[in-house]
Motif scaffolding. Sequence first.
Motif, PDB file in Angstrom:
ATOM      1  N   VAL A  22     -49.461  40.087  42.732  1.00 48.26           N
ATOM      2  CA  VAL A  22     -48.960  39.904  41.374  1.00 48.26           C
ATOM      3  C   VAL A  22     -50.084  39.303  40.536  1.00 48.26           C
ATOM      4  CG1 VAL A  22     -47.249  38.704  39.958  1.00 48.26           C
ATOM      5  CG2 VAL A  22     -46.623  39.522  42.251  1.00 48.26           C
ATOM      6  N   ALA A  23     -50.417  39.934  39.426  1.00 48.01           N
ATOM      7  CA  ALA A  23     -51.445  39.408  38.529  1.00 48.01           C
ATOM      8  C   ALA A  23     -50.940  38.131  37.866  1.00 48.01           C
ATOM      9  CB  ALA A  23     -51.786  40.450  37.469  1.00 48.01           C
ATOM     10  N   PRO A  24     -51.834  37.205  37.512  1.00 51.50           N
ATOM     11  CA  PRO A  24     -51.398  35.947  36.908  1.00 51.50           C
ATOM     12  C   PRO A  24     -50.479  36.132  35.699  1.00 51.50           C
ATOM     13  CG  PRO A  24     -53.691  35.776  37.522  1.00 51.50           C
ATOM     14  CD  PRO A  24     -53.287  37.213  37.757  1.00 51.50           C
ATOM     15  N   GLY A  25     -50.747  37.092  34.860  1.00 49.51           N
ATOM     16  CA  GLY A  25     -49.919  37.314  33.683  1.00 49.51           C
ATOM     17  C   GLY A  25     -48.579  37.955  33.967  1.00 49.51           C
ATOM     18  N   ASP A  26     -48.395  38.444  35.202  1.00 49.51           N
ATOM     19  CA  ASP A  26     -47.150  39.121  35.571  1.00 49.51           C
ATOM     20  C   ASP A  26     -46.216  38.270  36.430  1.00 49.51           C
ATOM     21  OD1 ASP A  26     -48.024  41.359  34.206  1.00 49.51           O
ATOM     22  OD2 ASP A  26     -48.908  42.277  35.993  1.00 49.51           O
ATOM     23  N   VAL A  27     -46.569  37.022  36.669  1.00 53.05           N
ATOM     24  CA  VAL A  27     -45.734  36.152  37.492  1.00 53.05           C
ATOM     25  C   VAL A  27     -44.397  35.935  36.776  1.00 53.05           C
ATOM     26  CG1 VAL A  27     -45.493  33.855  38.513  1.00 53.05           C
ATOM     27  CG2 VAL A  27     -47.722  35.000  38.521  1.00 53.05           C
ATOM     28  N   GLN A  28     -43.315  36.125  37.512  1.00 52.47           N
ATOM     29  CA  GLN A  28     -41.971  35.944  36.975  1.00 52.47           C
ATOM     30  C   GLN A  28     -41.425  34.588  37.421  1.00 52.47           C
ATOM     31  OE1 GLN A  28     -40.317  38.248  34.905  1.00 52.47           O
ATOM     32  NE2 GLN A  28     -42.397  39.053  34.855  1.00 52.47           N
ATOM     33  N   PHE A  29     -41.286  33.665  36.478  1.00 53.36           N
ATOM     34  CA  PHE A  29     -40.753  32.343  36.762  1.00 53.36           C
ATOM     35  C   PHE A  29     -39.259  32.334  36.517  1.00 53.36           C
ATOM     36  CE2 PHE A  29     -45.189  31.635  35.793  1.00 53.36           C
ATOM     37  CZ  PHE A  29     -45.574  30.717  36.757  1.00 53.36           C
ATOM     38  N   GLY A  30     -38.515  31.668  37.407  1.00 52.83           N
ATOM     39  CA  GLY A  30     -37.084  31.520  37.240  1.00 52.83           C
ATOM     40  C   GLY A  30     -36.761  30.453  36.210  1.00 52.83           C
ATOM     41  N   GLU A  31     -35.501  30.202  36.036  1.00 50.48           N
ATOM     42  CA  GLU A  31     -35.020  29.245  35.035  1.00 50.48           C
ATOM     43  C   GLU A  31     -35.608  27.846  35.228  1.00 50.48           C
ATOM     44  OE1 GLU A  31     -30.776  27.442  33.385  1.00 50.48           O
ATOM     45  OE2 GLU A  31     -30.756  28.949  34.976  1.00 50.48           O
ATOM     46  N   TYR A  32     -35.852  27.456  36.466  1.00 51.05           N
ATOM     47  CA  TYR A  32     -36.372  26.124  36.756  1.00 51.05           C
ATOM     48  C   TYR A  32     -37.835  26.149  37.194  1.00 51.05           C
ATOM     49  CZ  TYR A  32     -31.440  25.188  36.437  1.00 51.05           C
ATOM     50  OH  TYR A  32     -30.147  25.113  35.987  1.00 51.05           O
ATOM     51  N   SER A 100     -48.473  27.449  41.067  1.00 49.03           N
ATOM     52  CA  SER A 100     -48.945  28.482  40.139  1.00 49.03           C
ATOM     53  C   SER A 100     -49.112  27.934  38.730  1.00 49.03           C
ATOM     54  CB  SER A 100     -47.962  29.654  40.094  1.00 49.03           C
ATOM     55  OG  SER A 100     -47.881  30.279  41.336  1.00 49.03           O
ATOM     56  N   ASN A 101     -48.070  27.285  38.223  1.00 47.95           N
ATOM     57  CA  ASN A 101     -48.102  26.717  36.876  1.00 47.95           C
ATOM     58  C   ASN A 101     -47.020  25.648  36.784  1.00 47.95           C
ATOM     59  OD1 ASN A 101     -48.182  26.060  34.194  1.00 47.95           O
ATOM     60  ND2 ASN A 101     -48.107  28.155  33.444  1.00 47.95           N
ATOM     61  N   ALA A 102     -47.392  24.427  37.068  1.00 44.55           N
ATOM     62  CA  ALA A 102     -46.443  23.313  37.137  1.00 44.55           C
ATOM     63  C   ALA A 102     -45.710  23.069  35.822  1.00 44.55           C
ATOM     64  CB  ALA A 102     -47.160  22.044  37.576  1.00 44.55           C
ATOM     65  N   LYS A 103     -46.291  23.466  34.706  1.00 47.74           N
ATOM     66  CA  LYS A 103     -45.633  23.256  33.412  1.00 47.74           C
ATOM     67  C   LYS A 103     -44.348  24.071  33.270  1.00 47.74           C
ATOM     68  CE  LYS A 103     -49.509  21.622  30.717  1.00 47.74           C
ATOM     69  NZ  LYS A 103     -49.109  20.237  30.726  1.00 47.74           N
ATOM     70  N   MET A 104     -44.166  25.076  34.093  1.00 45.36           N
ATOM     71  CA  MET A 104     -42.936  25.855  34.048  1.00 45.36           C
ATOM     72  C   MET A 104     -41.769  25.058  34.648  1.00 45.36           C
ATOM     73  SD  MET A 104     -44.013  28.453  32.479  1.00 45.36           S
ATOM     74  CE  MET A 104     -42.687  29.625  32.569  1.00 45.36           C
ATOM     75  N   THR A 105     -42.086  24.079  35.503  1.00 44.98           N
ATOM     76  CA  THR A 105     -41.070  23.205  36.103  1.00 44.98           C
ATOM     77  C   THR A 105     -41.059  21.840  35.421  1.00 44.98           C
ATOM     78  OG1 THR A 105     -41.364  24.303  38.228  1.00 44.98           O
ATOM     79  CG2 THR A 105     -40.274  22.168  38.274  1.00 44.98           C
ATOM     80  N   PHE A 106     -42.239  21.313  35.163  1.00 47.06           N
ATOM     81  CA  PHE A 106     -42.406  19.987  34.565  1.00 47.06           C
ATOM     82  C   PHE A 106     -43.254  20.126  33.295  1.00 47.06           C
ATOM     83  CE2 PHE A 106     -42.425  19.433  39.265  1.00 47.06           C
ATOM     84  CZ  PHE A 106     -41.203  18.806  39.397  1.00 47.06           C
ATOM     85  N   PRO A 107     -42.639  20.374  32.150  1.00 48.58           N
ATOM     86  CA  PRO A 107     -43.392  20.673  30.928  1.00 48.58           C
ATOM     87  C   PRO A 107     -44.429  19.623  30.525  1.00 48.58           C
ATOM     88  CG  PRO A 107     -41.067  21.147  30.600  1.00 48.58           C
ATOM     89  CD  PRO A 107     -41.192  20.469  31.931  1.00 48.58           C
ATOM     90  N   ASP A 108     -44.209  18.367  30.866  1.00 47.35           N
ATOM     91  CA  ASP A 108     -45.132  17.309  30.449  1.00 47.35           C
ATOM     92  C   ASP A 108     -46.169  16.929  31.502  1.00 47.35           C
ATOM     93  OD1 ASP A 108     -43.868  17.117  27.959  1.00 47.35           O
ATOM     94  OD2 ASP A 108     -42.364  15.727  28.756  1.00 47.35           O
ATOM     95  N   THR A 109     -46.256  17.679  32.573  1.00 47.67           N
ATOM     96  CA  THR A 109     -47.196  17.342  33.642  1.00 47.67           C
ATOM     97  C   THR A 109     -48.651  17.511  33.197  1.00 47.67           C
ATOM     98  OG1 THR A 109     -47.767  17.718  35.961  1.00 47.67           O
ATOM     99  CG2 THR A 109     -47.256  19.673  34.646  1.00 47.67           C
ATOM    100  N   VAL A 110     -49.534  16.783  33.865  1.00 44.82           N
ATOM    101  CA  VAL A 110     -50.966  16.965  33.647  1.00 44.82           C
ATOM    102  C   VAL A 110     -51.574  17.834  34.751  1.00 44.82           C
ATOM    103  CG1 VAL A 110     -51.262  14.814  32.361  1.00 44.82           C
ATOM    104  CG2 VAL A 110     -51.574  14.818  34.851  1.00 44.82           C
ATOM    105  N   MET A 111     -50.745  18.273  35.681  1.00 45.73           N
ATOM    106  CA  MET A 111     -51.228  19.120  36.776  1.00 45.73           C
ATOM    107  C   MET A 111     -51.727  20.452  36.208  1.00 45.73           C
ATOM    108  SD  MET A 111     -49.197  20.184  40.206  1.00 45.73           S
ATOM    109  CE  MET A 111     -49.671  21.595  41.186  1.00 45.73           C
ATOM    110  N   PRO A 112     -52.902  20.897  36.650  1.00 45.85           N
ATOM    111  CA  PRO A 112     -53.412  22.174  36.139  1.00 45.85           C
ATOM    112  C   PRO A 112     -52.609  23.356  36.676  1.00 45.85           C
ATOM    113  CG  PRO A 112     -54.849  21.333  37.863  1.00 45.85           C
ATOM    114  CD  PRO A 112     -53.818  20.269  37.597  1.00 45.85           C
TER     115      PRO A 112
END
Length: 158
Positions: A22-32, A100-112
């Motif tokens: 899966v390309a980075p731009g095509d990752v499907q994130f769930g509701e959480y 993959s992208n912690a901001k999708m779970t924790f919007p205020d995280t500083v994790m890259p």
Amino acid sequence: MRLTAITAAAVLATGAAFADTVAPGDVQFGEYGEVATSLSGMDGDADAGRVIFSSRSKGNCAACHAVAQLPDVAFQGEVGPELTWTGEARTAEELRGIVSNAKMTFPDTVMPAFYKTTGFTRPGDGYTGKAATGELSPILSAQEIEDVVAFLLTLQES
């Protein structure tokens, strides 16, 4: 002739594995923020994930997270949560989304975001005018994400 057939089969099998990436731009994130399926189409290797997690030149996860199961890794961080029991607390899908992208779970995280190529704030333009342009390479590959997830799932009390 037999060696050629074996080599051709190996090349085709490898190509099939890459076709499932899966390309980075095509990752499907769930509701959480969870990601339901493997990004590489393959299982992760926990031993390789341990190396990526611990490596200062790769994931560098240990710079922010402490893990009791890694006593040989010096200077473990205290910025992020301790991950000693992460394998008991999180599913593979949750971990895949967070790595993959912690901001999708924790919007205020500083994790890259380790598997992202666009949408970055580039302060270099304001200060030096030398910020990178266009898409960037992800920090980790799809398979490396799967390897780190496999390692994190091993982090359990017993």
